[in-house]
Design an enzyme around this catalytic site. Structure first.
Site, short mmCIF file in Angstrom:
data_model
loop_
_atom_site.label_atom_id
_atom_site.label_comp_id
_atom_site.label_asym_id
_atom_site.label_seq_id
_atom_site.Cartn_x
_atom_site.Cartn_y
_atom_site.Cartn_z
N ASP A 208 6.23 1.46 6.52
CA ASP A 208 4.89 0.90 6.40
C ASP A 208 4.09 1.80 5.45
O ASP A 208 3.54 2.80 5.88
CB ASP A 208 4.24 0.85 7.79
CG ASP A 208 2.83 0.31 7.78
OD1 ASP A 208 2.44 -0.31 6.79
OD2 ASP A 208 2.12 0.51 8.79
N HIS B 251 0.82 -1.22 0.00
CA HIS B 251 0.00 0.00 0.00
C HIS B 251 0.86 1.27 0.00
O HIS B 251 1.94 1.31 0.57
CB HIS B 251 -1.00 0.01 1.16
CG HIS B 251 -0.41 0.07 2.53
ND1 HIS B 251 -0.12 1.26 3.17
CD2 HIS B 251 -0.10 -0.91 3.41
CE1 HIS B 251 0.35 1.01 4.38
NE2 HIS B 251 0.38 -0.30 4.55
N ASP C 184 3.80 -6.40 3.77
CA ASP C 184 3.36 -5.33 4.67
C ASP C 184 3.60 -5.70 6.13
O ASP C 184 2.92 -5.22 7.02
CB ASP C 184 1.87 -5.05 4.41
CG ASP C 184 1.37 -3.81 5.12
OD1 ASP C 184 2.19 -2.95 5.51
OD2 ASP C 184 0.13 -3.68 5.30
N ASP D 157 -0.22 4.51 0.99
CA ASP D 157 -0.46 5.53 2.01
C ASP D 157 0.30 5.24 3.28
O ASP D 157 0.73 4.12 3.54
CB ASP D 157 -1.95 5.67 2.31
CG ASP D 157 -2.55 4.40 2.93
OD1 ASP D 157 -2.19 3.29 2.46
OD2 ASP D 157 -3.37 4.52 3.86
N GLU E 79 -4.93 1.99 2.70
CA GLU E 79 -4.94 0.82 3.57
C GLU E 79 -5.02 1.21 5.03
O GLU E 79 -5.70 0.55 5.83
CB GLU E 79 -3.67 -0.02 3.32
CG GLU E 79 -3.67 -1.38 4.01
CD GLU E 79 -3.03 -1.38 5.40
OE1 GLU E 79 -3.05 -2.42 6.06
OE2 GLU E 79 -2.52 -0.32 5.83
N GLU E 80 -4.34 2.28 5.40
CA GLU E 80 -4.26 2.68 6.81
C GLU E 80 -5.60 3.14 7.37
O GLU E 80 -5.79 3.18 8.58
CB GLU E 80 -3.22 3.80 6.98
CG GLU E 80 -1.79 3.39 6.66
CD GLU E 80 -1.20 2.41 7.67
OE1 GLU E 80 -1.88 2.09 8.65
OE2 GLU E 80 -0.05 1.98 7.47
#
Length: 412
Positions: free
Chosen positions: A140, A78, A197, A80, A174-175
């Site tokens: 991340d 991801h 991830d 973001d 995703e976050e």
């Protein structure tokens, strides 16, 4: 070929923080900048079918070069970064780590202390990438992106390495829990995939929490405290009462492993009105459903006590434990484990105390366990990752692409 380090440093320089309060996907326009950069880079390295979806998804294909009929394998990360701390103007630095504390910012006395972060001992002798302590780093999940991109370029530059068709996908948001809302599973075309991830090298995860979010709005009655007897209904105190009725031992600070929790994530308000946001988690589906029922009973009790409509509850499931869907696709886990062992990596198979895009993708028809990136301390100013660990993850991804030939004929 570009190094995984150089890619990572480029990607973290782009602010891609998502926003929880925006329902649109992507929730922030700045995520498009990284999506456009990745699309351009994939085209330059010779990937096929490179395109962006209308909601900021990036897709690409590495064509098969094997005469065997092989399963199609996917890798997903991801774009973001977390809402917990800013990812704007990341001031990263690469330092040879010889042990002990790390001074991130001398002027502001921000120090990463080895006593507080004992995993640092595993990084002695490596080159750590850290921040100046004023932002998160963005490992991340930009480490996952950099690792997948480096793997892709390596395979495209070395056609003698036999592999099946490889699919690549990069997601927004995703976050904030909306990373796969518009992911084109059918168009992606993979038989199985991995999200890249995770954390420490060796992490391999195929279990995660069942998750729900609870939004509570409490309606009080504000009266001057001097004449409040029998009339005031303090929304803040009712909120505290609600919190007190939940099992106190089931708070995140008291749980680990497979133990679930109720987490009060936000609270604001005054006497007249208060708002609370909870997340509810448990690996066991039955216990998860029990937690939700208990929360509803507490709200019903308070409405019976203070009057119907005093407490409004919105309770919504977020995702479920992907183990239920991966039970019939454990070859994905076993192959990742074997690939790690061949590279001298000790597999660290443990449940995720959270979720990934892969959890929802598994329920959308794409079985998708989670792999490590090498990052530590995500979502905060003490986030770090080593160059050597990222390089090792790239080796792991390449190894998995080669190993997929062992899956020929299996139903993944």
């Amino acid at each position: 070929m570009r190094s995984v380090k150089d890619r990572f440093l480029e990607y973290i320089a782009m602010d891609t923080q998502s926003c929880e309060d925006v329902e649109e996907v992507p929730s922030t326009k700045k995520q498009w900048k990284l999506a456009e950069r990745l699309t351009e880079e994939l085209k330059q390295m010779g990937a096929s079918d490179v395109h962006m979806g209308e909601h900021c998804y990036v897709y690409a294909t590495i064509p098969a070069n094997s005469e065997k009929k092989l399963p199609v394998l996917g890798f997903i990360a991801h774009m973001d970064t977390a809402t917990a701390m800013s990812g704007k103007e990341v001031k990263a630095k690469v330092i040879p780590y010889h042990g002990g504390d790390i001074v991130l910012n001398e002027a502001q006395n921000i120090v990463m202390r080895a006593e507080q972060f004992p995993a640092l001992v595993e990084e002695i002798g490596k080159d750590l990438i850290v921040t100046d302590g004023t932002t998160l780093l963005g490992a991340d999940d930009k480490a996952g992106i950099a690792e997948i991109m480096t793997m892709a370029e390596y395979l495209l530059s070395n056609p003698q390495i036999e592999h099946g068709e490889i699919k690549i996908g990069f997601t927004p948001d995703e976050e904030v829990g909306r990373g796969v809302d518009f992911f084109d599973v059918e168009g992606f075309g993979a038989d199985g995939a991995y999200t890249v991830d995770g954390g420490a090298v060796g992490e391999l995860e195929y279990e995660n929490f069942n998750a729900a979010g609870a939004k509570v709005k409490i309606h009080g009655t504000s009266i001057h405290p001097g004449s409040a007897k029998g009339q005031m209904k303090n929304a803040l105190l009712i909120g505290m009462e609600l919190e007190g009725m939940l099992p106190q031992e089931q708070k995140p600070a008291y749980t680990e492993g497979y133990e679930g929790f109720f987490h009060l994530d936000e609270m604001s308000g005054n006497v007249e009105e208060a708002v609370m946001a909870y997340i509810i988690r448990d690996h066991d589906r039955a216990k998860f459903e029990g937690k939700k029922k208990l929360f509803v009973r507490v709200v019903d009790f308070l409405n019976a006590k203070y009057g119907e409509g005093t407490v409004e509850l919105s309770l919504k499931d977020s995702y479920y434990n992907m183990r239920e869907k991966l039970a019939d696709h454990m070859e994905l886990v076993e192959n990742a484990k074997t690939a790690m062992e061949k590279l001298g990596i000790v597999p660290l198979i443990r449940p995720i105390r959270g979720g990934t895009d892969g959890a929802r993708l598994s329920y959308m028809g794409l079985p998708c366990p989670n792999l490590c990136t090498g990052g530590y301390n995500c979502h905060g100013k003490f986030e770090y990752i080593s160059v050597q660990d990222m390089e090792k993850v790239v080796e792991l991804l390449i190894s998995l692409c080669q190993m997929v030939s062992t899956l020929a004929g299996q139903n993944i």
